[in-house]
Every structure is written in C-alpha cells, then in structure tokens.
Design a protein around this motif. Structure first.
Motif, PDB file in Angstrom:
ATOM      1  N   LYS A  66      77.973  14.311  71.802  1.00  0.00           N
ATOM      2  CA  LYS A  66      77.305  13.237  71.088  1.00  0.00           C
ATOM      3  C   LYS A  66      75.901  13.675  70.712  1.00  0.00           C
ATOM      4  N   ARG A  67      75.518  13.377  69.458  1.00  0.00           N
ATOM      5  CA  ARG A  67      74.161  13.614  68.979  1.00  0.00           C
ATOM      6  C   ARG A  67      73.570  12.269  68.605  1.00  0.00           C
ATOM      7  N   LEU A  68      72.424  11.966  69.188  1.00  0.00           N
ATOM      8  CA  LEU A  68      71.759  10.701  68.898  1.00  0.00           C
ATOM      9  C   LEU A  68      70.999  10.805  67.579  1.00  0.00           C
ATOM     10  N   GLU A  69      71.130   9.805  66.752  1.00  0.00           N
ATOM     11  CA  GLU A  69      70.388   9.762  65.497  1.00  0.00           C
ATOM     12  C   GLU A  69      68.929   9.409  65.735  1.00  0.00           C
ATOM     13  N   ASN A  70      68.675   8.553  66.701  1.00  0.00           N
ATOM     14  CA  ASN A  70      67.312   8.133  67.047  1.00  0.00           C
ATOM     15  C   ASN A  70      67.168   8.130  68.555  1.00  0.00           C
ATOM     16  N   GLY A  71      66.004   8.493  69.034  1.00  0.00           N
ATOM     17  CA  GLY A  71      65.734   8.427  70.463  1.00  0.00           C
ATOM     18  C   GLY A  71      66.136   9.682  71.206  1.00  0.00           C
ATOM     19  N   VAL A  72      65.899   9.652  72.505  1.00  0.00           N
ATOM     20  CA  VAL A  72      66.222  10.773  73.383  1.00  0.00           C
ATOM     21  C   VAL A  72      66.911  10.254  74.631  1.00  0.00           C
ATOM     22  N   ILE A  73      67.584  11.158  75.306  1.00  0.00           N
ATOM     23  CA  ILE A  73      68.280  10.845  76.547  1.00  0.00           C
ATOM     24  C   ILE A  73      67.301  11.020  77.705  1.00  0.00           C
ATOM     25  N   GLN A  74      67.315  10.070  78.647  1.00  0.00           N
ATOM     26  CA  GLN A  74      66.523  10.227  79.879  1.00  0.00           C
ATOM     27  C   GLN A  74      67.155  11.380  80.640  1.00  0.00           C
ATOM     28  N   TRP A  75      66.415  12.436  80.853  1.00  0.00           N
ATOM     29  CA  TRP A  75      66.994  13.646  81.444  1.00  0.00           C
ATOM     30  C   TRP A  75      65.983  14.278  82.381  1.00  0.00           C
ATOM     31  N   PRO A  76      66.437  14.852  83.509  1.00  0.00           N
ATOM     32  CA  PRO A  76      65.507  15.500  84.449  1.00  0.00           C
ATOM     33  C   PRO A  76      64.705  16.607  83.764  1.00  0.00           C
ATOM     34  N   ARG A  77      63.410  16.648  84.042  1.00  0.00           N
ATOM     35  CA  ARG A  77      62.551  17.687  83.462  1.00  0.00           C
ATOM     36  C   ARG A  77      62.327  18.842  84.427  1.00  0.00           C
ATOM     37  N   SER A  78      62.670  18.630  85.690  1.00  0.00           N
ATOM     38  CA  SER A  78      62.523  19.693  86.684  1.00  0.00           C
ATOM     39  C   SER A  78      63.649  19.548  87.706  1.00  0.00           C
ATOM     40  N   ILE A  79      63.845  20.586  88.490  1.00  0.00           N
ATOM     41  CA  ILE A  79      64.900  20.582  89.502  1.00  0.00           C
ATOM     42  C   ILE A  79      64.682  19.469  90.514  1.00  0.00           C
ATOM     43  N   SER A  80      63.430  19.086  90.759  1.00  0.00           N
ATOM     44  CA  SER A  80      63.147  18.026  91.734  1.00  0.00           C
ATOM     45  C   SER A  80      63.606  16.649  91.231  1.00  0.00           C
ATOM     46  N   GLU A  81      63.805  16.488  89.929  1.00  0.00           N
ATOM     47  CA  GLU A  81      64.252  15.218  89.365  1.00  0.00           C
ATOM     48  C   GLU A  81      65.775  15.107  89.280  1.00  0.00           C
ATOM     49  N   VAL A  82      66.492  16.186  89.569  1.00  0.00           N
ATOM     50  CA  VAL A  82      67.959  16.181  89.505  1.00  0.00           C
ATOM     51  C   VAL A  82      68.500  15.331  90.644  1.00  0.00           C
ATOM     52  N   ARG A  83      69.520  14.510  90.351  1.00  0.00           N
ATOM     53  CA  ARG A  83      70.113  13.659  91.382  1.00  0.00           C
ATOM     54  C   ARG A  83      71.531  13.276  90.989  1.00  0.00           C
ATOM     55  N   ASN A  84      72.280  12.781  91.957  1.00  0.00           N
ATOM     56  CA  ASN A  84      73.598  12.231  91.680  1.00  0.00           C
ATOM     57  C   ASN A  84      73.414  10.832  91.116  1.00  0.00           C
ATOM     58  N   ILE A  85      74.294  10.456  90.183  1.00  0.00           N
ATOM     59  CA  ILE A  85      74.228   9.116  89.616  1.00  0.00           C
ATOM     60  C   ILE A  85      75.599   8.456  89.724  1.00  0.00           C
ATOM     61  N   SER A  86      75.586   7.137  89.696  1.00  0.00           N
ATOM     62  CA  SER A  86      76.833   6.375  89.781  1.00  0.00           C
ATOM     63  C   SER A  86      77.506   6.333  88.402  1.00  0.00           C
ATOM     64  N   GLN A  87      78.739   5.841  88.365  1.00  0.00           N
ATOM     65  CA  GLN A  87      79.430   5.686  87.082  1.00  0.00           C
ATOM     66  C   GLN A  87      78.675   4.709  86.187  1.00  0.00           C
ATOM     67  N   GLN A  88      78.117   3.658  86.775  1.00  0.00           N
ATOM     68  CA  GLN A  88      77.343   2.685  86.002  1.00  0.00           C
ATOM     69  C   GLN A  88      76.101   3.333  85.401  1.00  0.00           C
ATOM     70  N   GLU A  89      75.395   4.131  86.207  1.00  0.00           N
ATOM     71  CA  GLU A  89      74.200   4.818  85.708  1.00  0.00           C
ATOM     72  C   GLU A  89      74.562   5.815  84.606  1.00  0.00           C
ATOM     73  N   LEU A  90      75.711   6.487  84.736  1.00  0.00           N
ATOM     74  CA  LEU A  90      76.184   7.395  83.687  1.00  0.00           C
ATOM     75  C   LEU A  90      76.425   6.633  82.394  1.00  0.00           C
ATOM     76  N   ARG A  91      77.061   5.475  82.490  1.00  0.00           N
ATOM     77  CA  ARG A  91      77.300   4.664  81.297  1.00  0.00           C
ATOM     78  C   ARG A  91      75.987   4.280  80.626  1.00  0.00           C
ATOM     79  N   TRP A  92      75.010   3.839  81.432  1.00  0.00           N
ATOM     80  CA  TRP A  92      73.709   3.491  80.871  1.00  0.00           C
ATOM     81  C   TRP A  92      73.076   4.695  80.177  1.00  0.00           C
ATOM     82  N   LEU A  93      73.128   5.854  80.831  1.00  0.00           N
ATOM     83  CA  LEU A  93      72.552   7.077  80.277  1.00  0.00           C
ATOM     84  C   LEU A  93      73.185   7.413  78.929  1.00  0.00           C
ATOM     85  N   LEU A  94      74.509   7.370  78.860  1.00  0.00           N
ATOM     86  CA  LEU A  94      75.210   7.718  77.631  1.00  0.00           C
ATOM     87  C   LEU A  94      75.021   6.680  76.533  1.00  0.00           C
TER      88      LEU A  94
END
Length: 73
Positions: free
Chosen positions: A25-53
């Motif tokens: 998927k390519r967004l026409e407008n906006g950006v995806i909330q995404w970790p900027r460093s290894i310290s921000e990486v985490r597991n997310i729930s299915q609900q959080e994945l849906r929100w992200l996408l």
C-alpha cells in the motif's frame, strides 16, 4: 510488516498455510507511524495493526486498554 524510508508505503507478508500473501500500500497523503530507532520497536496487537494500516496512531487515547491479570490489593 515493512515500511519504506519515506513512511508513505508499506508491505506486509501473511502466511496462509501454503504460501505467502503480499500486501502493498502507498499512501497518497500522510505518513505511517513507524519506529525511528530500535528502542521504539515493539509488538502490537491486531487492533493496533489495523489502526496503523488505516493511518491512525496506535496510541488511541479513547481506546479501552487491555488489563493484564495480576494481584489486586
């Protein structure tokens, strides 16, 4: 889940039992909330994945947070 450097596109791999499904998927407008460093990486729930996408923040302030069972005082 993989995100491009511009954070405006992502790819997801899903194993369905006999092969992978690739979602792109390519967004026409906006950006995806995404970790900027290894310290921000985490597991997310299915609900959080849906929100992200859907382009939403995975930190929804009005969402009811899951409670981890533990000892109550």
């Amino acid at each position: 889940l993989f995100c491009g450097g511009g954070r405006n596109k992502y790819k997801a791999l899903h194993w369905d039992g006999d092969g992978f499904i690739l979602l792109y998927k390519r967004l026409e407008n906006g950006v995806i909330q995404w970790p900027r460093s290894i310290s921000e990486v985490r597991n997310i729930s299915q609900q959080e994945l849906r929100w992200l996408l859907e382009g939403l923040s995975i930190e929804q302030p009005k969402a009811i947070k899951k409670v981890t069972p533990g000892y109550f005082h």
